[in-house]
Motif scaffolding. Sequence first.
Motif, PDB file in Angstrom:
ATOM      1  N   ASP A  60      -8.070  -7.030  -3.609  1.00 20.04           N
ATOM      2  CA  ASP A  60      -9.107  -6.415  -2.920  1.00 20.04           C
ATOM      3  C   ASP A  60     -10.258  -7.187  -2.829  1.00 20.04           C
ATOM      4  OD1 ASP A  60     -10.469  -3.812  -1.649  1.00 20.04           O
ATOM      5  OD2 ASP A  60     -11.756  -4.158  -3.276  1.00 20.04           O
ATOM      6  N   ASP A 115       0.604   4.354  -2.865  1.00 19.20           N
ATOM      7  CA  ASP A 115       0.734   5.705  -2.495  1.00 19.20           C
ATOM      8  C   ASP A 115       1.516   6.389  -2.918  1.00 19.20           C
ATOM      9  OD1 ASP A 115      -1.829   4.918  -1.168  1.00 19.20           O
ATOM     10  OD2 ASP A 115      -0.646   5.009   1.002  1.00 19.20           O
ATOM     11  N   ARG A 135      -4.566  -5.625  -7.754  1.00 13.93           N
ATOM     12  CA  ARG A 135      -4.804  -4.743  -6.605  1.00 13.93           C
ATOM     13  C   ARG A 135      -6.307  -5.266  -6.589  1.00 13.93           C
ATOM     14  NH1 ARG A 135      -1.495  -1.895  -3.400  1.00 13.93           N
ATOM     15  NH2 ARG A 135      -3.308  -1.017  -2.330  1.00 13.93           N
ATOM     16  N   HIS A 173      -5.630   6.329 -10.522  1.00 18.94           N
ATOM     17  CA  HIS A 173      -6.784   5.608  -9.837  1.00 18.94           C
ATOM     18  C   HIS A 173      -7.272   4.356 -10.667  1.00 18.94           C
ATOM     19  CE1 HIS A 173      -9.979   7.479 -11.930  1.00 18.94           C
ATOM     20  NE2 HIS A 173      -9.492   8.513 -12.053  1.00 18.94           N
ATOM     21  N   GLU A 232      -9.355   3.005  -5.617  1.00 21.32           N
ATOM     22  CA  GLU A 232      -8.354   3.396  -4.788  1.00 21.32           C
ATOM     23  C   GLU A 232      -7.621   4.556  -5.749  1.00 21.32           C
ATOM     24  OE1 GLU A 232      -5.717   0.268  -2.352  1.00 21.32           O
ATOM     25  OE2 GLU A 232      -5.735  -0.158  -4.340  1.00 21.32           O
ATOM     26  N   ASP A 269       0.878  -1.160   0.260  1.00 21.62           N
ATOM     27  CA  ASP A 269       0.151  -0.041   0.094  1.00 21.62           C
ATOM     28  C   ASP A 269       0.862   1.184  -0.160  1.00 21.62           C
ATOM     29  OD1 ASP A 269      -2.321  -1.584   0.106  1.00 21.62           O
ATOM     30  OD2 ASP A 269      -2.522  -1.438   2.359  1.00 21.62           O
TER      31      ASP A 269
END
Length: 362
Positions: free
Chosen positions: A166, A18, A162, A36, A46, A14
């Motif tokens: 998720d 970021d 991801r 995103h 995200e 994560d």
Amino acid sequence: MIRTEEIYDAATDDAAFDQLASRLAESVGARSAVLHWGQGAAQVAEISYSGYFSAEQMAIYGQEFVHDDLWGAALDGRSANRIWDFDAVVPVATYEKSRIYNEWIRPMGDDTFHCLGGVIQRGDTVGHIGLHRGRTQKLFDDQERAVVQNIVDHVGRMFDIRHRLDRANHQGRTLQATLDLVEHAIFTLSASGRLVSCNAAGEAMLRRQDALLLRQHQIVARDPQSDSAMQAALRVATAREATQAGAVFLARERGLPYMLTVAAIWTGEERQVVLIATDPGAQDASLAGRVRALYGLSRAEADIVVALCEGKGLEDVSQERGVALSTVRTQMKNIFWKTDCSRQSELVSRLARLPRLGPINR
């Protein structure tokens, strides 16, 4: 130049995700960047910002200006997985007169004016990438566009990983919540008898210590005779030829004994054992209690769901609860988000299929 390892690090880390927008901006000398992804073009699951704009400024963008984003609108109908230079897509004069430039960008004392970006799609995962420069900075050139184009496939794979993680995490949380709402105590053991996991009822049973105990990570019965029977059932369940579930009674300090079901399951190459302790006094869980456990709803949100399932409307809920209709509608947005539903009819239909948990016969 950004390394592909940095992109794939962001798939599972994560903090790396970021920071990815910042690294992308640095790789082509952009002043800011944004990444995103979501499951569909209209959803953002995200987001990664380079940090040039503050969180407060981005929140204002999301609330008031996202629909005025000429660069985002220009991507509609254009090919996915291709990087576009928006100076060639959105006329400078049009952008210069736009609401987003004059009412969001300029009031911040900023001059963001140039953008490289595009839609990145892989399966049902859709992402966006944008890299920006100020009006007085040099235009993006073909070489810089090619650099970003060359990493699009890697970014798409990262988005997809991801998304899959998720979804797996969501399914795991849903499964655990489902097990927690069942009033039977459920334990999963390794083939060696070590406790792997248990649901909420199992944790409560171990805390009570009225029938089962945890000793050095091993489940044992408090009553010696019950323990002998349980250990024998565990040995049968872990035997290579085991195909059927067994059952034993677990004596407890007071009340009727538990019935313990012992069964083996395969998880890939590994065999595990599941213990299900049935309490004769267990009762059916209410619909409100079950939806709270399944979806993490608040008590008020669960009550609204129950009212909808009873055929009531939002106005009825507002009047019965003595709250403003706007409050109920805000709670409905939270309910839709938590249950992954988009319509009231979809929500009611889904909850109508919840199984009833009947009481255990004595």
